[in-house]
Design a protein around this motif. Sequence first.
Motif, short mmCIF file in Angstrom:
data_model
loop_
_atom_site.label_atom_id
_atom_site.label_comp_id
_atom_site.label_asym_id
_atom_site.label_seq_id
_atom_site.Cartn_x
_atom_site.Cartn_y
_atom_site.Cartn_z
N LEU A 101 22.51 11.49 46.11
CA LEU A 101 21.78 12.75 46.18
C LEU A 101 20.94 12.76 47.45
CD1 LEU A 101 20.49 13.13 42.50
CD2 LEU A 101 22.44 14.27 43.57
N LEU A 102 20.97 13.87 48.17
CA LEU A 102 20.20 14.01 49.40
C LEU A 102 19.30 15.23 49.30
CD1 LEU A 102 19.52 13.31 52.33
CD2 LEU A 102 21.53 14.62 53.04
N ASN A 103 17.99 15.00 49.49
CA ASN A 103 17.02 16.08 49.58
C ASN A 103 16.53 16.09 51.02
OD1 ASN A 103 14.60 17.54 49.69
ND2 ASN A 103 14.17 17.15 47.54
N LYS A 104 17.13 16.97 51.82
CA LYS A 104 16.85 16.96 53.24
C LYS A 104 15.43 17.41 53.55
CE LYS A 104 19.13 17.92 57.60
NZ LYS A 104 20.22 18.59 58.30
N SER A 136 24.72 15.05 56.45
CA SER A 136 23.37 15.57 56.27
C SER A 136 23.31 17.02 55.78
CB SER A 136 22.56 15.44 57.56
OG SER A 136 23.22 16.12 58.59
N ASN A 137 24.44 17.74 55.83
CA ASN A 137 24.41 19.11 55.32
C ASN A 137 24.90 19.21 53.87
OD1 ASN A 137 27.13 18.80 55.54
ND2 ASN A 137 27.50 20.61 56.80
N MET A 138 25.09 18.05 53.23
CA MET A 138 25.50 18.02 51.83
C MET A 138 24.31 17.66 50.95
SD MET A 138 29.05 15.91 52.30
CE MET A 138 29.40 15.81 50.55
N ASP A 139 24.36 18.08 49.68
CA ASP A 139 23.30 17.74 48.74
C ASP A 139 23.70 16.58 47.84
OD1 ASP A 139 22.80 21.26 48.21
OD2 ASP A 139 21.75 19.90 49.59
N MET A 140 24.99 16.49 47.55
CA MET A 140 25.44 15.49 46.59
C MET A 140 26.86 15.05 46.93
SD MET A 140 25.85 15.81 42.44
CE MET A 140 27.53 16.28 42.36
N LYS A 141 27.13 13.79 46.61
CA LYS A 141 28.49 13.28 46.74
C LYS A 141 28.73 12.31 45.60
CE LYS A 141 31.60 10.81 49.84
NZ LYS A 141 31.74 10.12 51.15
N GLN A 142 29.88 12.44 44.93
CA GLN A 142 30.20 11.54 43.83
C GLN A 142 31.47 10.78 44.16
OE1 GLN A 142 29.66 13.28 40.05
NE2 GLN A 142 30.11 11.39 38.96
N VAL A 197 19.14 3.58 39.68
CA VAL A 197 18.86 4.56 40.73
C VAL A 197 18.03 3.88 41.82
CG1 VAL A 197 17.82 6.76 41.35
CG2 VAL A 197 18.90 6.48 39.10
N ILE A 198 18.59 3.84 43.01
CA ILE A 198 17.92 3.22 44.15
C ILE A 198 17.52 4.34 45.11
CG2 ILE A 198 18.16 1.59 46.06
CD1 ILE A 198 20.39 0.24 44.39
N ASN A 199 16.25 4.31 45.51
CA ASN A 199 15.71 5.40 46.33
C ASN A 199 15.43 4.97 47.77
OD1 ASN A 199 15.39 7.53 44.26
ND2 ASN A 199 14.05 6.01 43.32
N CYS A 200 15.42 5.95 48.66
CA CYS A 200 15.25 5.69 50.08
C CYS A 200 14.60 6.92 50.72
CB CYS A 200 16.63 5.42 50.68
SG CYS A 200 16.75 5.39 52.46
N THR A 201 13.69 6.71 51.64
CA THR A 201 13.16 7.81 52.43
C THR A 201 13.38 7.51 53.91
OG1 THR A 201 10.94 6.84 52.46
CG2 THR A 201 11.40 8.47 50.76
N TYR A 202 13.60 8.54 54.70
CA TYR A 202 13.84 8.36 56.12
C TYR A 202 13.01 9.38 56.89
CZ TYR A 202 16.99 12.35 55.48
OH TYR A 202 17.50 13.59 55.17
N LYS A 216 13.42 14.48 52.94
CA LYS A 216 14.02 13.31 53.59
C LYS A 216 14.14 12.16 52.59
CE LYS A 216 12.45 14.40 58.29
NZ LYS A 216 11.45 15.43 58.04
N HIS A 217 14.72 12.46 51.46
CA HIS A 217 14.86 11.50 50.37
C HIS A 217 16.33 11.38 49.98
CE1 HIS A 217 14.82 10.13 46.14
NE2 HIS A 217 13.83 9.37 46.57
N LEU A 218 16.77 10.15 49.88
CA LEU A 218 18.15 9.83 49.54
C LEU A 218 18.15 8.90 48.33
CD1 LEU A 218 21.17 9.94 50.73
CD2 LEU A 218 20.63 7.71 51.72
#
Lengths: 111, 111
Positions: free
Chosen positions: B64-67, B51-57, B19-24, B70-72
Amino acid sequence: DAGVTQSPTHLIKTRGQQVTLRCSPKSGHDTVSWYQQALGQGPQFIFQYYEEEERQRGNFPDRFSGHQFPNYSSELNVNALLLGDSALYLCASSFTADTQYFGPGTRLTVL
Amino acid sequence: GEDVEQSLFLSVREGDSSVINCTYTDSSSTYLYWYKQEPGAGLQLLTYIFSNMDMKQDQRLTVLLNKKDKHLSLRIADTQTGDSAIYFCAESTGNTGKLIFGQGTTLQVKP
């Protein structure tokens, strides 16, 4: 279908010289963006070309200039090279502002 | 302002999940991307999320996107030695799609 291509692969120059890097976009793409990636860093946006005009520019000096041709290919020119210009230069193409696809890069070494 | 941050290094065993994390910081980002870079190579697009999605597989990849925060994150299932590379998170800003990159996370996969 060829992806994004860049030339040359590697380049060695001395301080004060000028360099030209070239990029051919993916088929169907009309926009070219250039990025500079210093060793150990993420790519930094230099500028973007669309319809043969510079559409947006990052925080780079005027020594960095570019051009886009009618066939959508692009050149990046850097004048008065400094040691700090040593980096991997990445070209990315897209259809307008859509997803960008990157080329393999040109490794520039300034001595 | 525009800033993207990632942790620098992750080590996992083959077969585990990564799991690789990112904040913007730019709340107006339209798309968020994950790119992979192998040594001496350009950037390979792995996946992206609107940006209007929460998850994509996408096969072994889950974004996973937590808008709100601001965490991806990028999860790689059943990590293989061929997944060893640097992974870059990037946000797309403005109407040109200019990419702002994090500094990259080096993923080391141990056999």
